[in-house]
Structure formats: C-alpha cells, structure tokens
Design a protein around this motif. Sequence first.
Motif, short mmCIF file in Angstrom:
data_model
loop_
_atom_site.label_atom_id
_atom_site.label_comp_id
_atom_site.label_asym_id
_atom_site.label_seq_id
_atom_site.Cartn_x
_atom_site.Cartn_y
_atom_site.Cartn_z
N VAL A 77 0.82 -1.21 0.00
CA VAL A 77 0.00 0.00 0.00
C VAL A 77 0.86 1.27 0.00
O VAL A 77 0.36 2.37 -0.24
N ALA A 78 2.17 1.12 0.26
CA ALA A 78 3.02 2.30 0.46
C ALA A 78 3.61 2.83 -0.85
O ALA A 78 3.92 2.07 -1.76
N ASP A 79 3.78 4.15 -0.89
CA ASP A 79 4.46 4.78 -2.03
C ASP A 79 5.97 4.58 -1.92
O ASP A 79 6.68 4.54 -2.92
N ILE A 80 6.43 4.48 -0.69
CA ILE A 80 7.86 4.40 -0.44
C ILE A 80 8.03 3.63 0.87
O ILE A 80 7.21 3.74 1.76
N LEU A 140 15.81 11.84 7.31
CA LEU A 140 14.91 10.79 6.82
C LEU A 140 13.65 11.42 6.20
O LEU A 140 13.19 11.03 5.12
N TYR A 141 13.12 12.42 6.91
CA TYR A 141 11.93 13.11 6.42
C TYR A 141 12.22 13.74 5.06
O TYR A 141 11.45 13.60 4.10
N GLU A 142 13.35 14.42 4.99
CA GLU A 142 13.78 15.11 3.77
C GLU A 142 13.97 14.11 2.62
O GLU A 142 13.52 14.32 1.49
N GLU A 143 14.67 13.03 2.92
CA GLU A 143 14.96 12.00 1.93
C GLU A 143 13.66 11.41 1.36
O GLU A 143 13.51 11.24 0.15
N THR A 144 12.72 11.14 2.26
CA THR A 144 11.43 10.60 1.85
C THR A 144 10.74 11.58 0.91
O THR A 144 10.23 11.21 -0.16
#
Lengths: 319, 319
Positions: free
Chosen positions: B162-165, B240-244
């Motif tokens: 279900v996840a985009d990433i 991590l937030y940025e990378e995502t």
Amino acid sequence: MPSDPLSSLFDRALDADRRALARLFTLIENDDSALRHVMRLAHPSAGNAEVVGITGPPGAGKSTIVDRLVHIARKDGRSVGVLAVDPTSPFSGGSVLGDRIRMRDHYLDPEVFIRSVATRGAHGGLAAVCRAGVSLLDALGKDIILVETVGVGQTELDILGVADIVAVVLVPEAGDTVQAMKAGLLEIADIFVVNKADRDGAGQMASALRAMLSLDPRPSELKPHLLMTQAHLGEGISELYEETYLRLKDMRDSGRLAERRERQSIAEVTRLVTSSISAEVERAMSEERALKKTVAEVKSGDLDPYTAAERITTSLWRR
Amino acid sequence: MPSDPLSSLFDRALDADRRALARLFTLIENDDSALRHVMRLAHPSAGNAEVVGITGPPGAGKSTIVDRLVHIARKDGRSVGVLAVDPTSPFSGGSVLGDRIRMRDHYLDPEVFIRSVATRGAHGGLAAVCRAGVSLLDALGKDIILVETVGVGQTELDILGVADIVAVVLVPEAGDTVQAMKAGLLEIADIFVVNKADRDGAGQMASALRAMLSLDPRPSELKPHLLMTQAHLGEGISELYEETYLRLKDMRDSGRLAERRERQSIAEVTRLVTSSISAEVERAMSEERALKKTVAEVKSGDLDPYTAAERITTSLWRR
C-alpha cells in the motif's frame, strides 16, 4: 525403475538415503511442480505417522521440548521426523546451521530426520511445503512427525492444519492467559504446556488456564489438557509424550482422528483449487480485452478496485 | 443527506469528527461489507496523500522514528495519519492502550490521527484493513500517512503493498546484512535506516549495506539510500523526512509513483477477485454432486489432494 529423477530420489529416500531425502526437501521448498510430484508419490504410502504440532511464542522452549520428545520416542523404539518451521524468520540461511546443531545427537541414528523448513515463496507457500514435508516423512515410514513452529499468527495456524494434535507451549513471561484466549489458542490447542514451570508466575498461569478451560463447554475429551514442564531438565516431557500418545489413541478409536484428517485434506484441496484459479485470474486480466478495459479504468482511477473486482469475477466465473 | 449510517459516519469523519473516524476503523476491522463500502466512499477523494511504509524487526525503534516523523511533519504544516500494524501479534486488545499512549502528544491536534490496526479475520484480512485505512485517511485529506509494521514476513510485504515508499529500519543487533538481503529487503526497501547508530556494529552494518547496494545493478535513483539515525535522540530524523520527501518528488516527477500505484491497484483487484472466487469454490465443493464425489474420494484417501484439485479446477473454470 522410475524414469524421472524425482521418483528415483524418492526411491533412494525410501531406501534410507538421507542425502536423497535432504535433496527432496530442497526441491519441494524451491519448486512448485516438484512439490506436487512429491505429494503424489508420497500419497499412497502416507497416513500412518502421528503428526504432532508444537507451537508457542519465541523463547518458550519449543526446540528443547522437541529434542526431549525425540529422545523419548527413540527409547520407545519409534522413528521420528522433525520439521522446524519459523514463518516469522525469512532467513533460511540460518536454519542449515540450526539443523546441524540439532542433528548432533542424532547424526548416526538413521531413524531420526530433522529439517528446518523455509521458503521465500508466495502466500501459503510455507504451509504447502510443510504439508508436503509431512507427507514425505510419513510415506518414508516415520512413526512420529513433530512439527515445530513459532508464534501464533495466521501462517502458523495454517501450518498446524497438518497436525493430528497440537501442543501449545507457554511460559509465564509469554503474556497472560487472556491473551492466549484472544489469540484463538483455545481453539487450536489440544494440550497446553506451561514450560519453565519453576519460574515465578507459572502457578498463576496454570490456574488462569485451568479457570479458562473450566469455561470451555466442550466435553472433557475435546478440551485441552494442561501439563507443566521444565524442558531443560527433562521434567514433564515423558508425561507430555504419554499424554500425546493417549489422546491420539482416543482420537483414533473414536473416529475423531479420521474426521480431522478428512477436514484437513478438504481444506488442502480448496486451497489448491483457489491457488490455481488465482493464477488463471491473473492471466485473464492481463490478456483478455474486456478485462483489460476494466483494469485500465482502475489504473486511471475512474473505477475503484472493489467495483472492478465484482465485474471481473462475474465475467470469469462460469460464464 | 446520506441515508445509510456508514455514509453518515464518513461525512462526520470528513468534518473532522474523530469519534466517527475511530468508529469507521472499528467497522472496517470487523465487517467485510463495511470495508468495501468505506473503500467505495473513499475512492473518489483518495490519491493525494503520501504513503510511507516503515518496517523492520521488533525492537528496531520503528515507533520512535514514526513519532519523530509526526512531529517534523506537523512543524512542516502537514497533517498526518499513522497506522501501526503488528501482524505477528494476534492481540488486538493491547493496541487500544498503545494508541492512547502514542496519542498523548497529539491528543489536542486535530491534524494527527493514530490508529493501531488489528484483525482476527482471514488470510490477507489485515492487509485489506490496512489498505482501507490508508484510503480512508487519504480521502479525509491527511497529507502524509505513515504505515508502521513489524517484521519482514509475507503479511508485512502485503501491507507494504500500500506504500508509495518503504523505509526498512535495522539495528546492529537485528542480524547481519546478508540476512537482510536474503529476506528480500533489498527488493522492497527504498530507504535503509540504520537506527541506534551509536551502538557497536552500526558502522559495520552500514558498510555491509553499502557494499551490498554497490552490487545492485539498478540506476541510482532506483537504489535504496542509506541513512543513520538515533531516533531516541531525534538524530537523523529530519534527514529521513527530507529523503522521503525528495524521493517521492522524484518518483512523482518521473511517473514512477503513478506506475507504482497502478500496479498496487491491479494487485488489489486480483486479490479481491481471487478471494470472492475462493468463496464460490468452497460453496461449490460442498453443494455440487460431481464435486462432492471428488471430495469424498479425497476423504477416503483414494485420491490425492493435488489430483482432486486439478479435477475441480477444470470443472469450475469457465465451463
């Protein structure tokens, strides 16, 4: 003489060739058509082994219990197969080492075969491999097959669908009894084993289990029994072995064992039919014009998956 | 005004009524037709949220990472939904308390909704509930949905469908990198997070992961990236937030996000078709004369399940 390599491996395994047997296991783990072939070869001679499922949370002491049971069964003059299955671990690489360590005591005993079962296959793959493994060991004449699996999730319940009788191993640390009840363990357990019975809380856990069992409306021969063990000292294991033996005898005499095995076979047929129909569904969805149109509407977001699924089901099913 | 109770709950949830939303979740967990209904209601407005999967072994620090990500997303002015799924635990009773503890920091923030998802339903049930939960939060306008799930078994892989990433969180203790590779994590991970990066072995694990990634033949935008975090100190979480964010942007711009979502929708349609056909198979096997005969032969042991399944499949499929 059998002409195909699988039948020839099977015949060699029948002649107590361990390497052939290990090779068969590798084949059924990795190749679906080999699995089917082995199941067909095994079927006529299978059905004589007692299949005992041992389950419980990680760290409950299942392997120790299984090892002790193997020793007792051998003293009792019975041959043993062990399938150790860990659906929560995708790491089949570790299990080979595990097998070697576990086989140490039994390496020279041709009547003991121990195998860790792993697969990276699809949904239900592990349960299918486990069923095939049981059939194979059964056909080769093992008197008892112990199926050890960790945890209490859906895959484990599937795996236990192969067992004649299931022992659920709990330890005082494993959480409270209410949780065991919620997890559906009451329904699948034929025997509850409170292991590490010397630890704090063991008595309390046993009382709670007894209280729960007293609420179980089934007649006593259908209710799970409760045993206390200290597997690392070997305490309570003879009692577990005896209890398993007696319950299985009772199940056999009363016809309940035959009924249980019938239900298991039918469940397996259903699973197999569903799985081959799924493959057909995928093929049809990617190849047929009307279905491809529906699929395209889902892709574009115009149609939700549920409505699309209804359309496709209607068009595929017995049209 | 909608006439049915579900649509009315849905409308109240749209109006930021948390209790209505919680009630909808309970319904989709427990009632398959409610789940379908909610999916249909949600579908037209869904598709705007970013869905980030966070997975890894127990104890890797996933919840801490998720909580930190929630804080950062809120500072960034984005609304957040969290679905915490533990397929290895059959104990849904515990999760309510878990939700309360986790909601502590966000109780007064209407832009955060956190829910533990549990089900005792059939195979694939948990994944279906998870997909429906994501659609629902998506339709209600959450900007980011974090799907946190333990472990790396088949159910978890389904949930991550279900996840985009997907970020895979590992800790030095969680086993070596070769194992992660064997488990198929290389295939599902878009981001590797080595958490508890201050611990012994963290550097070694990172080197091993890098060595593994250097063997990955895909172009660099498709390869998993590697980040080090110390989630309990908040270190590395902004990265991590940025990378995502950046990877999702790249996926969106390149069309890979749309492709991924299409594949996921089609997989869902296939799963739904298969599941309703399975129900039909069971019905037919218990009701139709020719099939009942085959079933009887399996019960008596005259026929092996594989041959029986082939016969039944042939007779049911588009005859």
